[in-house]
Design an enzyme around this catalytic site. Structure first.
Site, PDB file in Angstrom:
ATOM      1  N   LYS A  86      79.039 -66.585  17.078  1.00 25.34           N
ATOM      2  CA  LYS A  86      79.717 -65.815  17.539  1.00 25.34           C
ATOM      3  C   LYS A  86      79.060 -64.924  18.538  1.00 25.34           C
ATOM      4  O   LYS A  86      79.575 -64.784  19.794  1.00 25.34           O
ATOM      5  CB  LYS A  86      79.973 -64.474  16.354  1.00 25.34           C
ATOM      6  CG  LYS A  86      81.193 -63.555  16.614  1.00 25.34           C
ATOM      7  CD  LYS A  86      81.402 -62.567  15.589  1.00 25.34           C
ATOM      8  CE  LYS A  86      81.964 -63.216  14.405  1.00 25.34           C
ATOM      9  NZ  LYS A  86      82.086 -62.040  13.280  1.00 25.34           N
ATOM     10  N   ARG A 145      78.834 -56.749  13.291  1.00 27.06           N
ATOM     11  CA  ARG A 145      79.508 -58.090  12.830  1.00 27.06           C
ATOM     12  C   ARG A 145      78.552 -59.165  12.661  1.00 27.06           C
ATOM     13  O   ARG A 145      77.758 -59.416  13.378  1.00 27.06           O
ATOM     14  CB  ARG A 145      80.635 -58.481  14.173  1.00 27.06           C
ATOM     15  CG  ARG A 145      81.160 -57.454  14.828  1.00 27.06           C
ATOM     16  CD  ARG A 145      81.805 -58.078  16.138  1.00 27.06           C
ATOM     17  NE  ARG A 145      82.998 -59.114  15.630  1.00 27.06           N
ATOM     18  CZ  ARG A 145      83.431 -59.741  16.554  1.00 27.06           C
ATOM     19  NH1 ARG A 145      83.186 -59.570  17.861  1.00 27.06           N
ATOM     20  NH2 ARG A 145      84.570 -60.555  16.297  1.00 27.06           N
ATOM     21  N   GLY A 193      85.126 -65.048   6.720  1.00 24.59           N
ATOM     22  CA  GLY A 193      85.458 -64.119   5.867  1.00 24.59           C
ATOM     23  C   GLY A 193      84.388 -63.792   4.794  1.00 24.59           C
ATOM     24  O   GLY A 193      84.486 -63.175   3.969  1.00 24.59           O
ATOM     25  N   MET A 249      80.929 -63.216   5.276  1.00 25.71           N
ATOM     26  CA  MET A 249      80.164 -62.127   5.263  1.00 25.71           C
ATOM     27  C   MET A 249      80.889 -60.984   5.796  1.00 25.71           C
ATOM     28  O   MET A 249      81.928 -60.956   6.013  1.00 25.71           O
ATOM     29  CB  MET A 249      79.244 -62.490   6.299  1.00 25.71           C
ATOM     30  CG  MET A 249      78.263 -63.570   5.563  1.00 25.71           C
ATOM     31  SD  MET A 249      76.713 -64.050   6.609  1.00 25.71           S
ATOM     32  CE  MET A 249      77.676 -64.993   7.981  1.00 25.71           C
ATOM     33  N   ARG A 265      85.668 -69.524  19.176  1.00 23.88           N
ATOM     34  CA  ARG A 265      84.936 -70.477  18.561  1.00 23.88           C
ATOM     35  C   ARG A 265      86.018 -71.654  18.313  1.00 23.88           C
ATOM     36  O   ARG A 265      87.307 -71.665  18.461  1.00 23.88           O
ATOM     37  CB  ARG A 265      84.309 -69.999  17.037  1.00 23.88           C
ATOM     38  CG  ARG A 265      85.464 -69.864  16.119  1.00 23.88           C
ATOM     39  CD  ARG A 265      85.134 -69.486  14.707  1.00 23.88           C
ATOM     40  NE  ARG A 265      86.165 -68.958  14.034  1.00 23.88           N
ATOM     41  CZ  ARG A 265      86.189 -67.921  13.027  1.00 23.88           C
ATOM     42  NH1 ARG A 265      85.196 -67.639  12.612  1.00 23.88           N
ATOM     43  NH2 ARG A 265      87.239 -67.548  12.369  1.00 23.88           N
ATOM     44  N   HIS A 301      93.009 -65.836   5.359  1.00 22.79           N
ATOM     45  CA  HIS A 301      91.944 -66.400   4.792  1.00 22.79           C
ATOM     46  C   HIS A 301      92.387 -67.800   4.114  1.00 22.79           C
ATOM     47  O   HIS A 301      91.700 -68.867   4.430  1.00 22.79           O
ATOM     48  CB  HIS A 301      91.310 -65.645   3.761  1.00 22.79           C
ATOM     49  CG  HIS A 301      89.994 -66.120   3.049  1.00 22.79           C
ATOM     50  ND1 HIS A 301      89.928 -66.680   1.952  1.00 22.79           N
ATOM     51  CD2 HIS A 301      88.720 -66.313   3.513  1.00 22.79           C
ATOM     52  CE1 HIS A 301      88.979 -67.180   1.646  1.00 22.79           C
ATOM     53  NE2 HIS A 301      88.290 -66.841   2.816  1.00 22.79           N
ATOM     54  N   SER A 334      72.786-107.444  -0.537  1.00 23.67           N
ATOM     55  CA  SER A 334      73.706-106.232  -0.708  1.00 23.67           C
ATOM     56  C   SER A 334      73.046-105.390  -1.281  1.00 23.67           C
ATOM     57  O   SER A 334      72.761-105.421  -2.620  1.00 23.67           O
ATOM     58  CB  SER A 334      75.105-106.671  -0.971  1.00 23.67           C
ATOM     59  OG  SER A 334      75.696-105.733  -1.155  1.00 23.67           O
ATOM     60  N   CYS A 352      76.848-102.124  -0.721  1.00 21.07           N
ATOM     61  CA  CYS A 352      78.173-101.871  -1.547  1.00 21.07           C
ATOM     62  C   CYS A 352      77.918-100.601  -2.420  1.00 21.07           C
ATOM     63  O   CYS A 352      76.832-100.233  -2.834  1.00 21.07           O
ATOM     64  CB  CYS A 352      78.632-103.069  -1.939  1.00 21.07           C
ATOM     65  SG  CYS A 352      77.158-103.463  -3.479  1.00 21.07           S
ATOM     66  N   TYR A 356      76.358-104.728   7.437  1.00 21.02           N
ATOM     67  CA  TYR A 356      77.656-104.222   7.257  1.00 21.02           C
ATOM     68  C   TYR A 356      77.682-103.180   6.246  1.00 21.02           C
ATOM     69  O   TYR A 356      76.607-103.155   5.556  1.00 21.02           O
ATOM     70  CB  TYR A 356      78.775-105.182   6.811  1.00 21.02           C
ATOM     71  CG  TYR A 356      78.129-105.788   5.458  1.00 21.02           C
ATOM     72  CD1 TYR A 356      78.701-105.395   4.417  1.00 21.02           C
ATOM     73  CD2 TYR A 356      77.506-107.058   5.642  1.00 21.02           C
ATOM     74  CE1 TYR A 356      78.490-106.089   3.208  1.00 21.02           C
ATOM     75  CE2 TYR A 356      77.271-107.707   4.287  1.00 21.02           C
ATOM     76  CZ  TYR A 356      77.767-107.114   3.156  1.00 21.02           C
ATOM     77  OH  TYR A 356      77.571-107.454   2.108  1.00 21.02           O
TER      78      TYR A 356
END
Ligand code: ADP
Ligand code: MG
Ligand code: MG
Length: 900
Positions: free
Chosen positions: A41, A111, A120, A122, A364, A482, A792, A859, A879
């Site tokens: 902010k 703020r 919301g 804080m 933002r 919210h 693998s 994997c 991979y």
């Protein structure tokens, strides 16, 4: 203290020298790059000021101050208030008004704002600087008594709540009394006299509940206000929000002190919240809501129902200016253009209009759904705002899941009538039984139920429940409430503002148009249309958009890692192939033994007392396996398929209860006692460290022979049909070179035998490799590689054995470990790169010392986790392999890894 400081810029004892950054016409110290220091902010307020947007002047106390506040045992860093005083002086000069003055006071907001946004979570206090005397001054200076007391009652309420810890409901009760006595419903209809009374009542509430009066000294208010914002960094809901969103390494929140502008001075004033494009669908259409004669928090809090900005030009006319709506709307359209051009992304903005003059209070990057992220990225490339690489980097890979989720079947929907239609706040199709509090939603979800969280409006306290519920339904609150914002950020289905839903939280019931539903009833909610249905509506697979294909094409262009899938059936194999899988990285064979008659033959094999009987039973299994492999090889034709030989311990295939054992005995025509004794003999204290994986084939080589025979026969059968089968035989749980040497020889012999028996003369490309899933295998990978064509990494087992955590029982203590930040994340979900990762890196290195071209993959769950994929890219794997639905995520994450 839970804040982790990866970036330590201060030492324990020393306060940072520059703690306050000013933004205004006189000077602007900060810039957009300083989000870590000034919070998102604060950095953007400075930045917007610099590019000439109308931002009320102010200053930002840095996140380092918050860090210091906690390091010094909850004390403001020395010198901070001196710098605040100096900044206030500049602010007074800029505004030509004095802070704390009794005639025409300068008022400010305090703020919060961390580096990453936490909507919301804080606290914020508006109208700071007012007291019993200056409120009169403000009334005189503005000639608007009602406004002055409206500002004061807001301050008393917010300050009482945030700084002095008075429960918000205590204030609400007083407001309700006054509204009732004046016979009005809306807060805007309460007159000046009513608000004066209200302020007195509020001051009494504060005295009673906080045990001390509201502080009249403006500077004192400011100091305590700043402290309260720092405190709010550590309230449970904020901590929880950071955990859920894996926000780590932040110093704390910054505090922004900003000149107040007033949206509550009359009908030529107002306030609103908007997204520069639709955050649900991504459509390039301004998307916002506003309220006339209101202050900031009113829109989000859902106190009055806001109007869409789209209608502003038509609906908003003030006594002083008939065209005010038209003018402000044009201003908003211009702001959209300026902001998107500057930030090159969709913006989520807050604005206020004071007497027809427009002010920007926040911007933002807008949170968006996965679908919106894809569309916006593609559109912005077309609009030449960003390039392909930026587009690829910007879409959160994990959010693609949302595009692959089912939606309600339109046919099923057509047969049902919606109970009510609310706002389509966050797309998706969810159903579940009703839960009425966040805690209830968490508990019942844990217990295995699917629930919808039903609330009037969610509050930041509810984040846990919102996160665990299948969907969220609220009865008040708009598209920017919210619930809507948070749900969209997570891609969680949400219908908001379904006004016809009357909620009785105490009785755990809702009534909709005369019908009642409780905790046992299932509702379905459609977050794309806002519809709410009774019962469960059928769902269908999604259709993927052209934009999705475009993003995948870009991803494929930049990634280096190949992406395979884990699939055990032709159906899964085909789905994964459609999602772009380039082979199967893990085909588990044990699932093939569970269905129908197979399990009987399997059990016969396990109960066999000699090799002859065992071979006879295996012979029955062979045709099933062969058929399964033909199916999978066919689905994956031309692409490699890694088949893992039998892995789990044998007792998993036998029933453990007397009844089940009796049934098996009957079918196999043996005595129940025999079954029981075999189960007892197979019992292991630590099955995961037991007789499983390659150890089975060492003891019972005929199992390997049968499986390899099935693979080779299937490959030959495919070749006969001109289907190019590329099997790779994978031997699990190897810990020593010798295990692999023996089993490799056995497999090679079997391949030769089958070829001879089938008189097959052509070329069969069958490679033989192993899983690296035991730490010892990673440590001796150079030796193991001598007998392996590929590796693998089985990172599920490797994680289990490296940490010494049983992955089946880990949830008994893992939550505590996460809460205490002993672990940052569940290591079974996201690869522990610090520890387990070393074994992976070492395995790759040592393996390639022996065979420079050794093919290496991964994997297991980690193969579909974006952070783990980044690591796999870094250590040079060939991979990753993941579940079919995660294949697109892996493709994108692999491209992102290549583009950093
Ligand atoms: P949050 O992070 O919860 O949105 P904010 O700090 O942005 O909290 O503020 C809450 C509301 O108060 C917002 O709507 C904002 O626009 C409004 N607000 C904050 N500061 C001012 C100010 N100086 N003047 C007018 N409105 C303000
Ligand atoms: Mg805000
Ligand atoms: Mg394993």
């Amino acid at each position: 203290m839970a804040t982790k400081t990866t970036k330590k810029t201060t030492t324990k004892s020393k306060s940072p020298t520059k703690m306050v950054y000013y933004f205004g016409k006189i000077k602007t110290d900060g810039n957009a790059k300083q989000k870590l220091l000034l919070g998102g902010k604060g950095a953007n307020l400075a930045d917007m000021t610099s590019i000439g947007l109308p931002v009320p002047a102010g200053f930002t106390c840095t996140t380092e101050c918050c860090d210091q506040y906690y390091k010094q045992g909850r004390k403001l860093p020395a010198g901070l208030m001196d710098q605040v005083h100096a900044a206030v002086k500049t602010l007074e000069k800029e505004n030509g008004k004095e802070f704390g003055s009794n005639t025409d006071p300068l008022l400010v907001s305090v703020r919060s704002g961390a580096a990453q946004s936490m909507p919301g979570m804080m606290d914020t206090v508006l109208n700071l600087g007012l007291n019993d005397e200056s409120v009169v001054g403000l009334a005189n200076a503005t000639g608007n008594e009602r406004f002055a007391y409206d500002a004061y009652r807001r301050l008393l309420n917010m300050y009482g709540d945030v700084v002095m810890g008075v429960d918000h409901h205590a204030f609400e009760a007083e407001f309700d009394k006054i509204k009732k006595s004046q016979g009005v419903k809306l807060d805007t209809d309460v007159d000046a006299a009513g608000l004066i009374k209200l302020c007195d009542a509020y001051k009494n509430v504060i005295k009673k509940h906080a045990g001390m009066p509201f502080p009249q000294d403006a500077m004192k208010q400011l100091e305590l206000g700043i402290t309260a914002v720092f405190k709010s960094w550590m309230v449970p809901r904020a901590i929880r929000y950071r955990q859920i969103n894996e926000m780590i390494g932040l110093l704390g929140t910054a505090v922004n002190v900003q000149t107040m502008v007033y949206g509550n001075m009359g009908d030529d004033c107002g306030t609103g919240v908007a997204f520069t494009r639709n955050p649900s669908t991504g459509e390039n259409k301004f998307y916002g809501e506003f309220l006339v004669n209101a202050q900031g928090e009113d829109v989000v809090a859902g106190i009055r129902t806001p109007q869409p900005c789209e209608e502003m030009a038509k609906t908003w006319k003030s006594k002083s200016d008939k065209n005010i709506g038209k003018k402000i709307h044009a201003e908003l359209m211009n702001i959209k253009k300026v902001l998107e051009k500057h930030y090159k992304d969709v913006q989520d903005i807050e604005f206020t209009i004071e007497k027809g003059k427009f002010y920007m209070l926040q911007t933002r990057n807008g949170k968006r759904t996965g679908a919106a992220a894809v569309k916006i990225a593609c559109d912005m490339v077309k609009e030449k705002l960003i390039d392909e690489k930026t587009a690829v980097k910007r879409i959160p890979a994990g959010d693609l899941t949302q595009l692959l989720l089912p939606s309600f079947d339109p046919k099923a929907k057509a047969r049902a009538t919606p109970l009510v239609v609310g706002l389509p706040a966050s797309p998706g199709a969810a159903f579940g039984k009703l839960a009425f509090t966040a805690e209830e939603a968490v508990e019942r979800t844990h217990a295995g139920e699917k629930v919808l969280l039903v609330r009037k409006e969610t509050s930041p306290e509810d984040v846990d429940g919102m996160h665990s519920a299948a969907g969220i339904l609220t009865s008040t609150g708009g598209m920017t409430s919210h619930a809507a914002v948070v749900a969209r950020g997570w891609g969680k289905c949400c219908v908001a503002g379904a006004g016809a839903v009357h909620i009785d939280e105490k009785k755990k019931k809702i009534t909709v148009n005369g019908k009642t539903y409780g905790t046992k009833d299932v509702l379905s909610i459609d977050g794309s249309t806002g519809e709410v249905f009774a019962g469960e509506i059928g769902r269908i697979e999604p259709k993927l958009s052209g934009d999705f294909a475009t993003v995948m094409k870009w991803a494929d262009k930049y990634r280096k890692l190949k992406v395979r899938t884990n699939a055990d059936s032709p159906a899964d194999a085909k789905r994964a192939r459609d999602f772009g899988a380039e082979g199967i990285g893990l085909c588990r064979t044990e699932h093939m033994f569970f269905e129908g008659e197979r399990i009987t033959a399997m059990r016969e094999m396990i109960l066999a007392e000699n090799v002859g009987d065992r071979e006879a039973a295996l012979k029955k299994l062979l045709p099933y396996q062969r058929k399964d492999f033909i199916g999978i090889f066919t689905a994956m034709k031309g692409l490699p398929v890694t088949v893992r030989l039998l892995d789990p311990p044998l007792h998993e295939f036998l029933p453990h209860d007397a009844k089940g054992q009796a049934e098996v005995a009957k079918v196999l025509k043996v005595s129940p006692a025999k079954v029981k004794s075999r189960v007892a003999a197979l019992h292991e204290a630590n099955p995961m460290l037991g007789h499983r994986g390659c150890r089975l084939s060492i003891t019972y080589p005929e199992i390997l022979t049968m499986q390899v025979t099935a693979i080779v026969e299937a490959a030959i059968a495919c070749k006969a049909k001109k289907i190019d089968a590329i099997p790779e035989i994978m031997i699990p749980l190897v810990g020593t070179k010798k295990e692999l040497s023996i089993l490799r020889a056995k497999a090679e012999q079997t391949i030769a035998d089958v070829k001879a028996a089938k008189k097959f003369k052509g070329k069969l490309d069958i490679t033989i490799g192993t899983m690296i899933e035991i730490p010892r295998a990673a440590l001796t990978a150079d030796l193991i590689a001598q007998d392996a064509d590929f590796f693998s990494f089985g990172t599920n087992d490797l994680t289990q054995m490296t940490f010494g955590y049983s992955r089946d029982d880990v949830n008994s203590f893992l939550p505590d470990y996460i809460n205490h930040e002993i672990l940052e994340k569940d290591p079974f979900q996201s690869l522990d790169t610090t520890g387990v990762g070393q074994l992976v890196a070492m395995g790759v290195d040592k393996g390639r010392q022996t065979k420079p071209k050794l093919k290496v993959g991964i994997c297991g769950e980690h193969g579909g986790d974006p952070a783990s994929i980044r690591f796999c890219h870094t250590v040079g794997l060939d991979y990753v392999s993941c579940s079919p639905f995660r294949v697109p995520i892996a493709r994108l994450a692999a491209a992102q890894a290549a583009l950093v």
